[in-house]
Design an enzyme around this catalytic site. Structure first.
Site, mmCIF file in Angstrom:
data_model
loop_
_atom_site.group_PDB
_atom_site.id
_atom_site.type_symbol
_atom_site.label_atom_id
_atom_site.label_comp_id
_atom_site.label_asym_id
_atom_site.label_seq_id
_atom_site.Cartn_x
_atom_site.Cartn_y
_atom_site.Cartn_z
ATOM 1 N N ALA A 13 0.799 -1.229 0.000
ATOM 2 C CA ALA A 13 0.000 0.000 0.000
ATOM 3 C C ALA A 13 0.832 1.280 0.000
ATOM 4 C CB ALA A 13 -0.959 -0.003 1.199
ATOM 5 N N ALA A 14 1.690 1.444 1.014
ATOM 6 C CA ALA A 14 2.429 2.704 1.128
ATOM 7 C C ALA A 14 3.410 2.868 -0.033
ATOM 8 C CB ALA A 14 3.168 2.760 2.464
ATOM 9 N N GLU A 35 10.410 -5.632 -3.700
ATOM 10 C CA GLU A 35 9.368 -6.272 -2.887
ATOM 11 C C GLU A 35 9.797 -7.702 -2.585
ATOM 12 O OE1 GLU A 35 6.555 -5.779 -1.178
ATOM 13 O OE2 GLU A 35 6.433 -7.956 -0.901
ATOM 14 N N CYS A 45 -5.826 -6.350 4.403
ATOM 15 C CA CYS A 45 -7.012 -6.362 5.274
ATOM 16 C C CYS A 45 -8.056 -7.352 4.789
ATOM 17 C CB CYS A 45 -7.652 -4.979 5.310
ATOM 18 S SG CYS A 45 -6.493 -3.669 5.649
ATOM 19 N N TRP A 437 -32.580 11.618 17.083
ATOM 20 C CA TRP A 437 -31.252 12.007 17.546
ATOM 21 C C TRP A 437 -30.337 10.834 17.213
ATOM 22 C CZ3 TRP A 437 -30.035 16.745 19.696
ATOM 23 C CH2 TRP A 437 -31.089 17.526 20.172
ATOM 24 N N ARG A 445 -25.548 14.157 24.414
ATOM 25 C CA ARG A 445 -26.531 14.830 25.283
ATOM 26 C C ARG A 445 -26.448 14.307 26.700
ATOM 27 N NH1 ARG A 445 -32.517 14.690 23.158
ATOM 28 N NH2 ARG A 445 -32.760 16.358 24.668
#
Lengths: 453, 453
Positions: A13-14, A35, A45, A437, A445
């Site tokens: 990925a990176a 690699e 994942c 809500w 709340r």
């Protein structure tokens, strides 16, 4: 002028996000990726879903092959090439070609370290035995699948109660194995507070997982070099398949003798530009440290999202641009059978360590209007600063439709919103989607009334 | 000292939220609520699901009865009492008792106007005919249900292509009626930009709704005082049931001769405290105006969330506290069969009117990782300020799991986030929940690249 050369270590990925970004910004620079495994750019994942059979083939997890990178981006991604050493004084890396069993030095002008992470395992006897697997690379996923097919194991033991362990528990249950889980603390999933972790604990038990809490891995036993048992401080558990689920360590052992600064955990230290302490070296993804926007401290996390994002940032900067990755707020999400779990921000224990005074509340609600069919249970826990009412963390456990609400809390954390701000948010409502809500607002709340504000 | 008296006109979301809030803050004040219909505190948004049969009884939509308000909160909620006039000079209201067919004046020290809204209908012939319904009160929902049972209508015509119209289209299809929809503009759902509205347009057609676009209601025809046809500028449509779906008007006709300031559309003008131009009079919910945080202009919207929130704010202030409702960003969500639709912020046409230069993009993605089973389609449109990259609006059309992502965009709008900020958000990711870049972030990335930033 000589053409510049970028070397990237790690092709998932990176590394490949960075490579593609560099190429989009700069058509000239030479890009070589080394690699170690056979695969580039895949979704680690997704491995649990490949093991479970939800995904029919491991091929589906691969986003782009080395051939595609060559053709589309003119990126030279060399699989089965492992970098053994970085010589920062001479701007070169020592590379092992695993196919031809040769070694060579490759020079670079700029270097990106994107070697990812691997499943952590303490230094116990037989930890390299056949049948013990981490789940951090596609190769490991394919090996687990083959192992199940070849040896037909009956008793799987997951060591550690984190996300990957739980996702793998589901996968192995689906594959028909008996699954046990050994966990060091009282409740599994210690990325949640214990009062929320216990909900997952109960859910896993309901799914048929046997959980051994407060037990520590001592060592593994083998028969003919294959795993036969997991030994804890309390018992010996028969096991013909073991999954390591104790978290991820950065793959940075090969940097030991380089001058690249590492954290205590071994992650590459980087600035928000992803640059390391060496001027022409960057790092991104699971091998690098990042920054926690709530604790305001360096932070290590191994996540596909962060790998992709930091890869792009590194790529932009390597190409001469200017980009910073501001950091993370600690968001994570996980699904185990019908249960959804999500978290963001800091836990109570982390806040205690930081000496931050906080208040907390937990509410039960529904994912839809209470009268709407299939309204599912959702439990939301919020943590806020006692003085200011500012949100510090949120945790959600529930069923279908529960977990993704964590994104509002993650956005709130990044923007330092207070509970009052959360109540005022103009969130979407219709009976099939939410009570009037939203549960995160119901929790806000309740907590604000505890604060007397 | 004489006990203070609060009179509230309207006993649904805003009125009863306010009443409960006042009571929590002040045990002494006398609270009288006059409610025109038979019901207090119900979910008007649930009516389409009662009509469709998804909810077995209209009782399930009632949150709390007058008896419960009396017992739990000592609130005197009088149903079947309609306020006909407000005399602000003498601090009194003229009330009609519909049961006893009497009228009386009731004094107040403080007054809250929470009369809600009703389905808009232009002043055309036979608009009060039997068989023509708005869907704004529980009473109207029960009447529609009875009408279908009693008269077994075959041909329903929805006039107007807004949320309520579409939700009712689904409900009536489920009840076995043939459903047509007459719409003034080209695409239905004009709370979306036409390019997104067209997706819903197609979806509704697929569901079997016949849509007549670019047609305007001229009048209704009746037979024996019952609706028999809808006449447009282009055709006469046979109809034995008509649903008004052209939006909501505030119920404020009774204020015409009072000194309470109304907007051009007839909504009560309020400050952010929900106070009107008269010192001891407040207003909240669908009868009042609110404020749009993106356009920075007064805004009329009829939504359960806003009614509940502004009710609480009004209640707090009536009780002597200090609270402000900052406003809305225009978030709304809707489900029609398997389709989910959501929007927030401003539309292109609204931005054009405000002379704001914007850029826009639309992306197609999936609700889960592309390889994960049941990954559904999602289309995301973003609109951002051309100069600053600040988000100005977002629209989502998709299937299961798509719409609730609008909440991240709503939170982003409230906090004036740029596209770059959205990309940097630490949103949750795991394959069952999202692609590695959440679709809203994919859209932000595409739009930022269009901006060249």
């Amino acid at each position: 002028m000589k053409k510049q050369k970028l070397v990237i270590i790690g092709g998932d990925a990176a590394g490949m996000s960075a490579a593609s970004k560099v190429r989009r910004e700069n058509k000239e620079i030479e890009i070589i990726v080394f690699e170690k495994s056979e695969y580039t750019s895949y979704s680690a994942c997704g491995i649990p879903y490949f093991i479970s059979g939800k995904i029919s083939s491991s091929e589906k997890l691969i986003v782009r092959s080395p051939e595609q990178f060559k053709k589309k981006y003119n990126i030279d991604a060399r699989i089965l090439h492992e970098v053994l050493e970085v010589d920062t004084s001479n701007n070169r890396v020592l590379v092992k070609n695993s196919t031809e069993k040769t070694q060579f030095w490759e020079n670079y002008d700029k270097l990106l370290i994107a070697t990812g992470g691997k499943a952590y395992c303490p230094d116990v006897a037989n930890r390299d035995a056949n049948g013990i697997f981490g789940v951090s690379t596609l190769r490991s996923g394919i090996k687990i699948d083959s192992y199940i097919k070849d040896f037909n194991p009956k008793n799987a033991v997951i060591v550690g109660g984190g996300y990957i362990g739980l996702e793998m528990a589901e996968a192995l249950l689906i594959r028909g194995l008996k699954v046990s889980l050994v966990n060091r603390s009282e409740e599994i999933m210690n990325t949640l507070d214990p009062d929320m972790g216990t909900l997952i604990h109960k859910a896993m038990k309901n799914l048929g997982v046997t959980i051994y809490s407060n037990e520590e891995l001592k060592h593994f036993e083998t028969e003919k070099d294959r795993i036969s048992a997991v030994v804890t401080n309390k018992r010996t558990l028969k096991a013909d398949l073991v999954i390591l689920g104790m978290g991820t360590s950065p793959n940075t052992a090969f940097l030991k003798n380089s001058k690249i600064a590492l954290s205590e955990k071994g992650a590459v230290k980087v600035a928000r530009t992803q640059r390391t302490n060496i001027r022409n070296i960057w790092s991104a993804g699971d091998c690098a440290e990042t920054f926690h926007l709530v604790s305001k401290k360096p932070f290590y996390v191994s996540l596909g999202t962060v790998a992709n994002k930091t890869g792009v940032i590194a790529g932009k900067n390597i190409a001469g641009g200017k980009a910073v990755f501001p950091g993370v707020v600690g968001t994570a999400v996980c699904k185990i059978c019908s249960y959804e779990v999500a978290r963001t921000g800091l836990l109570e224990k982390e806040l205690q360590k930081l000496n931050i005074e906080y208040v907390t509340t937990t509410i039960q609600s529904k994912t839809r209007a209470h009268y709407y069919p299939d309204a599912k249970d959702i439990t939301v826990k919020l943590i806020a600063d006692k003085k200011t009412g500012r949100l510090l963390g949120g945790q959600i456990v529930g069923e279908e439709g529960a977990a993704k609400r964590i994104d509002v809390l993650a956005t709130a954390l990044t923007n330092r919103l207070t509970l009052r701000n959360i109540i005022d948010l103009d969130l979407s409502y219709a009976p099939p989607f939410s009570p009037v809500w939203d549960p995160v607002q119901i929790a806000a709340r309740k907590l604000i009334s505890q604060l007397g504000k």
